[in-house]
Design a protein around this motif. Structure first.
Motif, short mmCIF file in Angstrom:
data_model
loop_
_atom_site.label_atom_id
_atom_site.label_comp_id
_atom_site.label_asym_id
_atom_site.label_seq_id
_atom_site.Cartn_x
_atom_site.Cartn_y
_atom_site.Cartn_z
N THR A 174 0.85 -1.18 0.00
CA THR A 174 0.00 0.00 0.00
C THR A 174 0.89 1.23 0.00
O THR A 174 2.10 1.16 0.24
N GLU A 201 0.27 -2.39 -4.81
CA GLU A 201 -0.56 -3.57 -4.98
C GLU A 201 -2.01 -3.31 -4.61
O GLU A 201 -2.94 -3.80 -5.26
N ASP A 202 -2.24 -2.52 -3.54
CA ASP A 202 -3.60 -2.30 -3.07
C ASP A 202 -3.78 -0.82 -2.75
O ASP A 202 -3.30 -0.33 -1.73
N VAL A 203 -4.47 -0.08 -3.62
CA VAL A 203 -4.69 1.35 -3.37
C VAL A 203 -5.96 1.59 -2.56
O VAL A 203 -6.16 2.68 -2.03
N TRP A 209 -4.73 9.09 -3.34
CA TRP A 209 -3.42 9.15 -3.98
C TRP A 209 -3.24 10.50 -4.67
O TRP A 209 -4.18 11.03 -5.24
N VAL A 218 -0.87 0.32 -10.57
CA VAL A 218 -1.54 -0.51 -9.57
C VAL A 218 -1.32 -1.97 -9.93
O VAL A 218 -1.40 -2.37 -11.10
#
Length: 380
Positions: A174, A201-203, A209, A218
């Protein structure tokens, strides 16, 4: 007080205010450093800053690691950690350590090491560094705590060179797990040729962001997003560090892209641990018996000479001298580190891929061979 410039292995007579390791500072091969500061990088990562007992410049190469030797629950434990500091700011050393499930030393340091306490260390070492790997354009690929040598190298290059051409692609679970995030983005803002990219990997687990800070993607690193994020990757020398599955995936991606694999260099956590254990044994042997410990066996390669203990492999000696050798598996399987013993006696734990003729001619695998006498070696 006058400052000094010296290798960390020469330090002694440091007066600790409290001690994590009870060994005296004068033990041969070991030194004491004082923790002067600690802070959180992320929720589970802590950085520690160390200094000597008096102002002193530290001599090491960006990307090298340092071995800590502690006594935990009455037993000795040693671990190697890459220095996240840079020798361009030489008056302190910094280690950045992540808490891990079952991590004896890492968790002990995070839970117990406080400013004012000392740790026992061995001098910085490691062939994965800027000085021993020539490059014109850099591509740093990292994941997790593998970011630490890349951060050290980036700080050194932006401190010491004008317009150093760096592409830095870091993978994290993250946004909150990105170590050195603020500092890296400051470097990217101040240095136009420092191109910082993230792969998250995981937003969904993050707050909003801010895409204007750095380009990002991503998911996980792939051939497609590597091409998108670093279009000129084929022109760069690649420095790679991270968990073993990540590094294997990157090697597969680069091979898929027909990258020149001779321009790929990587750090191995497993190798660092093995080398740390060997170096601790060597230092303890020297402390107990300085004569026999410091004159164990001599490895000669051309005009290069290096003393090795009976616990060290030929590969450790070859790499310590900065000599060219391919060591892919480091476990006696691939046969890439084949070399020839011209004189002397050795002991090998593997001879896989060697033919009977080669064995008779003196060929051995450097990663699986140790000295039993002084040895003269040929790498050709």
């Amino acid at each position: 007080m006058d400052t000094k410039t010296m290798n960390i292995s020469t330090m002694q007579n440091i007066m600790p205010s409290s001690v994590l390791s009870s060994a005296p500072a004068s033990v041969v091969g070991f030194s004491q450093l004082v923790c002067v500061e600690r802070w959180n990088e992320t929720a589970d990562v802590v950085s520690f800053r160390f200094q000597a007992g008096e102002p002193m410049k530290f001599d090491y190469k960006p990307g090298q690691f340092m071995t800590l030797v502690l006594e935990i629950n009455g037993e000795q434990a040693c671990r190697s950690y890459t220095l996240s500091s840079t020798p361009s700011r030489p008056y302190s050393l910094m280690l950045t350590i992540k808490r891990v499930d079952g991590g004896l030393v890492s968790n002990y340091l995070i839970d117990h090491l406080q400013p004012g306490q000392t740790v026992r260390v061995l001098p910085p070492t490691g062939q994965f560094n800027l000085f021993d790997i020539p490059a014109r354009k850099y591509l740093f690929l990292s994941a997790g705590c593998g970011i630490t040598p890349m951060y050290s190298m980036s700080r050194y290059l932006t401190d010491s060179q004008i317009n150093a051409d760096i592409a830095f692609v870091h993978s994290a679970r993250t946004q909150a797990d990105i170590i050195f995030k603020t500092s890296l983005e400051t470097m990217a803002t101040r240095h136009r040729d420092f191109k910082l990219r993230y792969i998250i990997e995981d937003v969904t687990a993050d707050t909003a962001w801010h895409p204007e800070a750095v380009l990002h993607d991503v998911g996980r690193l792939s051939a497609d997003n590597l091409r998108d994020l670093v279009p000129d990757f084929a022109e760069r020398t690649v420095f790679l560090c991270g968990p073993e599955p990540y590094m294997q995936a990157v090697k597969t991606i680069l091979a898929e892209l027909n990258f020149d694999m001779t321009q790929l260099y990587h750090e191995s956590f497993a190798t660092a641990v093995k080398e740390a254990q060997s170096r601790v044994k060597q230092a303890e042997m020297q402390a107990e018996d300085p004569v026999s410990g410091s004159n164990s066996f001599m490895l000669s390669i051309g005009d290069k000479k290096r003393a090795l203990t009976a616990e060290q492999t030929l590969l450790e000696g070859i790499e310590a001298e900065g000599l060219p050798i391919i060591a892919a598996c480091r476990s006696g399987v691939c046969g890439a580190c084949k070399c020839r013993v011209l004189e002397g006696e050795t002991e090998s734990t593997s001879s896989m891929t060697l033919t009977p003729t080669e064995i008779e001619a003196g060929y051995v695998l450097a990663c699986s061979t140790k000295l039993k006498s002084d040895v003269t070696l040929s790498l050709t």
